[in-house]
Design a protein around this motif. Structure first.
Motif, PDB file in Angstrom:
ATOM      1  N   PHE A  64     -10.126   7.835   4.854  1.00  0.00           N
ATOM      2  CA  PHE A  64      -9.439   7.105   6.085  1.00  0.00           C
ATOM      3  C   PHE A  64      -9.574   7.960   7.189  1.00  0.00           C
ATOM      4  O   PHE A  64      -9.759   7.331   8.475  1.00  0.00           O
ATOM      5  CB  PHE A  64      -8.302   6.722   5.455  1.00  0.00           C
ATOM      6  CG  PHE A  64      -7.347   6.020   6.568  1.00  0.00           C
ATOM      7  CD1 PHE A  64      -7.506   4.610   6.817  1.00  0.00           C
ATOM      8  CD2 PHE A  64      -6.567   6.752   7.493  1.00  0.00           C
ATOM      9  CE1 PHE A  64      -6.902   4.107   7.752  1.00  0.00           C
ATOM     10  CE2 PHE A  64      -5.550   5.737   8.187  1.00  0.00           C
ATOM     11  CZ  PHE A  64      -5.981   4.426   8.528  1.00  0.00           C
ATOM     12  N   GLN A 121     -12.836   7.900   9.019  1.00  0.00           N
ATOM     13  CA  GLN A 121     -13.147   6.662   9.690  1.00  0.00           C
ATOM     14  C   GLN A 121     -12.245   6.442  11.116  1.00  0.00           C
ATOM     15  O   GLN A 121     -13.002   6.045  12.090  1.00  0.00           O
ATOM     16  CB  GLN A 121     -12.810   5.602   8.731  1.00  0.00           C
ATOM     17  CG  GLN A 121     -12.754   4.356   9.435  1.00  0.00           C
ATOM     18  CD  GLN A 121     -12.319   3.042   8.466  1.00  0.00           C
ATOM     19  OE1 GLN A 121     -12.052   3.425   7.276  1.00  0.00           O
ATOM     20  NE2 GLN A 121     -12.299   1.904   9.037  1.00  0.00           N
ATOM     21  N   GLN A 122     -11.152   6.993  11.103  1.00  0.00           N
ATOM     22  CA  GLN A 122     -10.215   6.872  12.189  1.00  0.00           C
ATOM     23  C   GLN A 122     -10.783   7.829  13.380  1.00  0.00           C
ATOM     24  O   GLN A 122     -10.551   7.549  14.533  1.00  0.00           O
ATOM     25  CB  GLN A 122      -8.527   7.354  11.955  1.00  0.00           C
ATOM     26  CG  GLN A 122      -8.102   6.387  10.918  1.00  0.00           C
ATOM     27  CD  GLN A 122      -7.920   4.909  11.763  1.00  0.00           C
ATOM     28  OE1 GLN A 122      -7.108   4.744  12.525  1.00  0.00           O
ATOM     29  NE2 GLN A 122      -8.632   3.749  10.851  1.00  0.00           N
ATOM     30  N   HIS A 182      -0.323   5.117  11.142  1.00  0.00           N
ATOM     31  CA  HIS A 182      -1.470   4.758  10.375  1.00  0.00           C
ATOM     32  C   HIS A 182      -1.754   5.392   8.978  1.00  0.00           C
ATOM     33  O   HIS A 182      -2.548   4.777   8.253  1.00  0.00           O
ATOM     34  CB  HIS A 182      -2.657   5.842  11.273  1.00  0.00           C
ATOM     35  CG  HIS A 182      -2.605   5.278  12.819  1.00  0.00           C
ATOM     36  ND1 HIS A 182      -1.987   6.042  13.711  1.00  0.00           N
ATOM     37  CD2 HIS A 182      -3.406   4.278  13.286  1.00  0.00           C
ATOM     38  CE1 HIS A 182      -2.027   5.356  14.828  1.00  0.00           C
ATOM     39  NE2 HIS A 182      -2.894   4.425  14.748  1.00  0.00           N
ATOM     40  N   ILE A 183      -0.680   6.271   8.604  1.00  0.00           N
ATOM     41  CA  ILE A 183      -0.938   6.753   7.260  1.00  0.00           C
ATOM     42  C   ILE A 183       0.893   6.866   6.784  1.00  0.00           C
ATOM     43  O   ILE A 183       1.490   7.446   7.511  1.00  0.00           O
ATOM     44  CB  ILE A 183      -1.515   8.185   7.061  1.00  0.00           C
ATOM     45  CG1 ILE A 183      -3.119   8.011   7.479  1.00  0.00           C
ATOM     46  CG2 ILE A 183      -1.193   8.539   5.494  1.00  0.00           C
ATOM     47  CD1 ILE A 183      -3.608   9.158   7.212  1.00  0.00           C
ATOM     48  N   ILE A 196      -2.711   2.668   6.115  1.00  0.00           N
ATOM     49  CA  ILE A 196      -2.625   2.715   4.868  1.00  0.00           C
ATOM     50  C   ILE A 196      -1.418   3.400   4.213  1.00  0.00           C
ATOM     51  O   ILE A 196      -0.680   3.967   4.943  1.00  0.00           O
ATOM     52  CB  ILE A 196      -3.870   3.577   4.247  1.00  0.00           C
ATOM     53  CG1 ILE A 196      -3.737   4.957   4.630  1.00  0.00           C
ATOM     54  CG2 ILE A 196      -5.141   3.031   4.464  1.00  0.00           C
ATOM     55  CD1 ILE A 196      -4.613   6.034   4.134  1.00  0.00           C
ATOM     56  N   VAL A 200      -3.796  -1.669   2.254  1.00  0.00           N
ATOM     57  CA  VAL A 200      -4.319  -1.391   3.554  1.00  0.00           C
ATOM     58  C   VAL A 200      -3.341  -2.567   4.607  1.00  0.00           C
ATOM     59  O   VAL A 200      -3.353  -3.706   3.923  1.00  0.00           O
ATOM     60  CB  VAL A 200      -5.865  -1.748   4.039  1.00  0.00           C
ATOM     61  CG1 VAL A 200      -6.101  -1.674   5.574  1.00  0.00           C
ATOM     62  CG2 VAL A 200      -6.264  -0.449   3.086  1.00  0.00           C
TER      63      VAL A 200
END
Length: 295
Positions: free
Chosen positions: A103, A106-107, A222-223, A254, A282
């Motif tokens: 993840f 990707q970010q 974001h996490i 996520i 997600v």
């Protein structure tokens, strides 16, 4: 007849059914944690040893002390530190961190120069989980001059002090992947290692009772990493906690929980990750009108 449990050089009085029920109810009322009957000896030992430290003769006397006024609130905080400290370690769940790794990569590719990756470790204990997230973020974002911030929360003030200090026994490194060792740690003394300054500056730690998440001003994460926390709560309360956490995610963010902690959870904002190794969700992205975008 009075019975005592011997623990090392000390002994503590037996916790009878009535007193166990009272303490069990108080703990759940104030922290949400449900202490099962199998943990009775743990509660007995924790209460008994603290009673010896402050000179209480029986459980009723100590119960009255922790429920009486400002001084009781202080003593309650001390007791909670004893009862809620959980075992933790760096990269405790390799499969979950592999998912986080993907993840973050990707970010890193999608973030703009002014963006910050926000991460929240819920029930962070002594900080290993939060610093593990920081290591993963640092690996992919720092080389691109992109920013990240980690927030760790826990109810225990004792473990939070340890987390802020960022110092650990050398054996803690046994769980850290080799790629992170040189950059993430430094020697701080005999039989002690320390989190590198550039990582610790990206992490902050705050005391939060998980029952009061609605009052904690943290959103657009974001996490959100919440492993080995929900298992201590009743199922209806687990659902309440996850509902709040879902609202705190940024679109596309996520939420990672422990395998088996809440197998039937669903939320209109979330899509489950289909995996046998990871339990995660997600948050759905929205379109320009604010509606949930269809896939």
């Amino acid at each position: 007849m009075s019975h005592h449990l011997r623990t090392g050089l000390t002994s503590v009085p037996e916790l009878d059914d009535v007193q166990f029920g009272r303490w069990q109810n108080l703990l759940e009322e104030r922290t949400g944690m449900c202490l099962p009957l199998q943990r009775r000896s743990f509660l007995q030992t924790s209460l008994g040893l603290r009673m010896q430290e402050i000179g209480c003769q029986n459980y009723q006397e100590y119960y009255d002390r922790v429920t009486d006024g400002p001084s009781g609130a202080i003593e309650w905080n001390t007791l909670v530190d004893r009862l809620t400290v959980q075992e933790t370690r760096f990269f405790r769940d390799p499969d979950a961190y592999a998912f986080v790794d993907q993840f973050v990569q990707q970010q890193a590719a999608e973030m703009g120069p002014d963006d910050t990756l926000e991460c929240w470790s819920v029930g962070c204990s002594s900080g290993e989980e939060a610093y593990s997230l920081a290591m993963v973020a640092d690996r992919y974002l720092t080389p691109q001059s992109k920013r990240f911030a980690i927030t760790g929360t826990d109810i225990s003030t004792i473990v939070l002090r340890k987390a802020r200090a960022g110092r650990f026994q050398p054996r803690a490194l046994d769980w850290v992947p080799q790629d992170y060792l040189a950059r993430a740690f430094k020697n701080s003394g005999i039989n002690e290692i320390e989190i590198s300054d550039h990582l610790r500056k990206r992490c902050c730690f705050s005391q939060v009772n998980i029952l009061n998440l609605n009052a904690f001003p943290l959103d657009s994460q974001h996490i959100i990493y919440c492993q080995n926390v929900l298992i201590y709560f009743r199922r209806w309360r687990r659902r309440e906690i996850l509902n709040v956490l879902a609202e705190r995610l940024a679109p596309g963010g996520i939420l990672v929980i422990g395998l088996g902690e809440m197998v039937d959870f669903s939320h209109p904002l979330l899509e489950p990750v289909r995996s046998s190794q990871v339990s995660a969700f997600v948050r759905k992205k929205t379109n320009s009108t604010g509606e949930t975008a269809r896939r």
